[in-house]
Structures are given as C-alpha cells and as structure tokens.
Design a protein around this motif. Structure first.
Motif, PDB file in Angstrom:
ATOM      1  N   ASP A  72       0.833  -1.211   0.000  1.00 12.68           N
ATOM      2  CA  ASP A  72       0.000   0.000   0.000  1.00 12.68           C
ATOM      3  C   ASP A  72       0.866   1.258   0.000  1.00 12.68           C
ATOM      4  O   ASP A  72       0.594   2.216  -0.739  1.00 12.68           O
ATOM      5  N   ARG A  73       1.917   1.263   0.831  1.00  7.26           N
ATOM      6  CA  ARG A  73       2.806   2.414   0.900  1.00  7.26           C
ATOM      7  C   ARG A  73       3.520   2.631  -0.429  1.00  7.26           C
ATOM      8  O   ARG A  73       3.627   3.760  -0.922  1.00  7.26           O
ATOM      9  N   TYR A  74       3.978   1.556  -1.021  1.00  8.36           N
ATOM     10  CA  TYR A  74       4.689   1.638  -2.299  1.00  8.36           C
ATOM     11  C   TYR A  74       3.787   2.190  -3.398  1.00  8.36           C
ATOM     12  O   TYR A  74       4.187   3.076  -4.173  1.00  8.36           O
ATOM     13  N   LEU A  75       2.561   1.687  -3.485  1.00  8.36           N
ATOM     14  CA  LEU A  75       1.642   2.132  -4.528  1.00  8.36           C
ATOM     15  C   LEU A  75       1.268   3.608  -4.365  1.00  8.36           C
ATOM     16  O   LEU A  75       1.142   4.337  -5.355  1.00  8.36           O
ATOM     17  N   LYS A  76       1.092   4.030  -3.119  1.00  6.23           N
ATOM     18  CA  LYS A  76       0.789   5.444  -2.882  1.00  6.23           C
ATOM     19  C   LYS A  76       1.954   6.329  -3.313  1.00  6.23           C
ATOM     20  O   LYS A  76       1.752   7.386  -3.935  1.00  6.23           O
ATOM     21  N   LEU A  77       3.172   5.914  -2.997  1.00  5.41           N
ATOM     22  CA  LEU A  77       4.351   6.686  -3.402  1.00  5.41           C
ATOM     23  C   LEU A  77       4.521   6.684  -4.917  1.00  5.41           C
ATOM     24  O   LEU A  77       4.923   7.687  -5.511  1.00  5.41           O
ATOM     25  N   GLN A  78       4.199   5.573  -5.542  1.00  7.07           N
ATOM     26  CA  GLN A  78       4.288   5.488  -6.998  1.00  7.07           C
ATOM     27  C   GLN A  78       3.340   6.491  -7.647  1.00  7.07           C
ATOM     28  O   GLN A  78       3.696   7.186  -8.608  1.00  7.07           O
TER      29      GLN A  78
END
Length: 261
Positions: free
Chosen positions: A59-65
C-alpha cells in the motif's frame, strides 16, 4: 480357412489405434487439469498470505508510486510553461528523462488480468478461424460464425468466452471428420479431438495463470525457499528499498519545484 477381407482388418486396426490414442489423451488431460487446479489453489493460498505479510508495504509503495507520477506530471507541465528553461540544476543536472531507471518490485495482484495475453489469444483464434482460409462453403460458414463470436467476445473483454472458443473444433478437424465413413471410427475421432481441444485449453489457462504477478511471486518463493532463503524477509526488504527510492526521488522533485517556483 476363412480370412477376413483386408478392408475389415484395416478398419479394426484404425479402431484399435483410435481407442489407444483416446486413452492416452484422456490420461494427459487428467494430468493437465490436476496440475492447473493444484497451482491455482496454491497461488490463491499464497495470495492470501501475501496480504497478511506484505499489504502494509505494498500500500505504501503504490501510494508513493502515484505521488511520484503526480510530481513528474507537474514537472512536465512546468517545463512546457517555461519552454524548457536553461536551469539544469535540478537533481544534480538530471531531468525527468534521465532519472536513473530501477527495476520495480513484482507485486501481488488481487485479480489477475493480462491484456497482452488476451490480445495474443485473440490473434491466434483469428488466424485459426479466419473465413478467407476456408475450403468450401460449409467450412466458410463455420469459420464466419466462429469469427463473429471471437470478435464479440474480444470486444466485450470476455476472456472465458475466448478460451471456450479455443476449445472448439478446428476447421481442419471438421474436414477430416467429414471424410470418415465409419460411424464408430468417426465417434472415436470426435471424442479424441474433443479431449485434445480440452487439453490445449487447459494448457493455455495454465500458461496465462503462470504469467500473472502473484503466480510469478509464488514461483520465485518456491525457488528461494528450496535454497533456504527467508522469502518473506527478502521480499519485504526489496519493497522497503523501492519505497526508500521513491521517497528520495519525490523529495528531490519537490525540492526542485520549490526552488523553481
């Protein structure tokens, strides 16, 4: 001593050969269906485990992406606005086009969908059933109706319908069946062709399944666990490294935009 006519002997030989081929095809189909079912079940269990072990990082990775893409879009609009000014001092003289490329982590997916694979299947079916390849009116009519069903399924993004069509009788098989005079031989041949079509369909489903992200992660986990790697620790560290990279790139983008404002 009475001898059977040669045609009868040949006919019986063909019948016995078809029975043997059908038996072998049925066993191959059984094995293919078992492999598909086992892998689908294993990947679904793995998908649930991924949610427990990785969802926070994913979830954190996708938000940063998404955030990074937003900043890159802002940068592109800004550069257009100033007509690509001479200020090359961002990111140590780097621009959006020269950001160092890094391999993105492979993420588990909630619902498999591979549009490229669907397009390949559509093209394969179009080549197989195109009416221009027909030899005779009966075959042309068959191909035309099949091509209409293929186009409709693809337009509606109905992948299951495409796979169902892939299991239909091939036009060349239709011509071969029409040439068989013996009813018993024709029935056995039909059963054999149906079994072979079903096996090809299962093999396509398995190939598509193995290309899906979660299945690829599962395959990697299987390999690494055999080598005594701590799989979950490894994949979490890779995700964390990707998160750190995105956070750094976003920070540099924000700093550049703040200086340019």
């Amino acid at each position: 001593m009475h001898k059977r006519p040669l045609p009868t002997i040949l006919h019986n030989d063909r019948i016995n050969q078809l029975k043997l081929e059908l038996q072998m095809a049925q066993e191959e189909l059984r094995q293919a269906e078992a492999t598909l079912a086992q892998e689908q079940a294993a990947v679904n269990r793995f998908r649930m485990h991924c949610r427990l072990m990785l969802d926070d990082l994913v979830d954190r990775y996708l938000k940063l992406q998404t955030e990074k893409q937003s900043w890159l879009t802002k940068l592109a609009l800004y550069e257009q606005e100033i007509l690509l000014s001479d200020d090359d001092d961002w990111l140590g003289a780097e621009t959006a086009d020269t950001l160092p490329a890094a391999e993105e982590p492979l993420l588990p997916t909630p619902t498999p969908r591979d549009k490229a694979a669907e397009k390949r299947l559509y093209r394969e079916l179009a080549r197989r059933f195109h009416p221009d390849l027909a030899e005779g009116e009966t075959e042309k009519s068959f191909r035309t109706s099949m091509m209409a069903a293929i186009n409709q399924a693809y337009a509606e993004e109905n992948v299951q319908a495409l796979y169902d069509i892939a299991g239909k009788l091939d036009p060349s098989d239709l011509a071969e069946l029409e040439a068989i005079e013996s009813g018993q031989e024709r029935k056995l041949k039909q059963q054999l062709l149906k079994c072979q079509r079903r096996q090809r369909k299962v093999e396509r489903q398995l190939a598509l399944h193995r290309q899906e992200n979660t299945a690829r992660l599962w395959q990697r986990a299987q390999r690494l666990e055999k080598e005594d790697y701590n799989w979950w620790a490894l994949v979490r560290s890779e995700l964390q490294a990707a998160i750190d990279r995105h956070e750094a790139e976003i920070g540099r983008l924000q700093a550049y935009m703040a200086r340019s404002a």
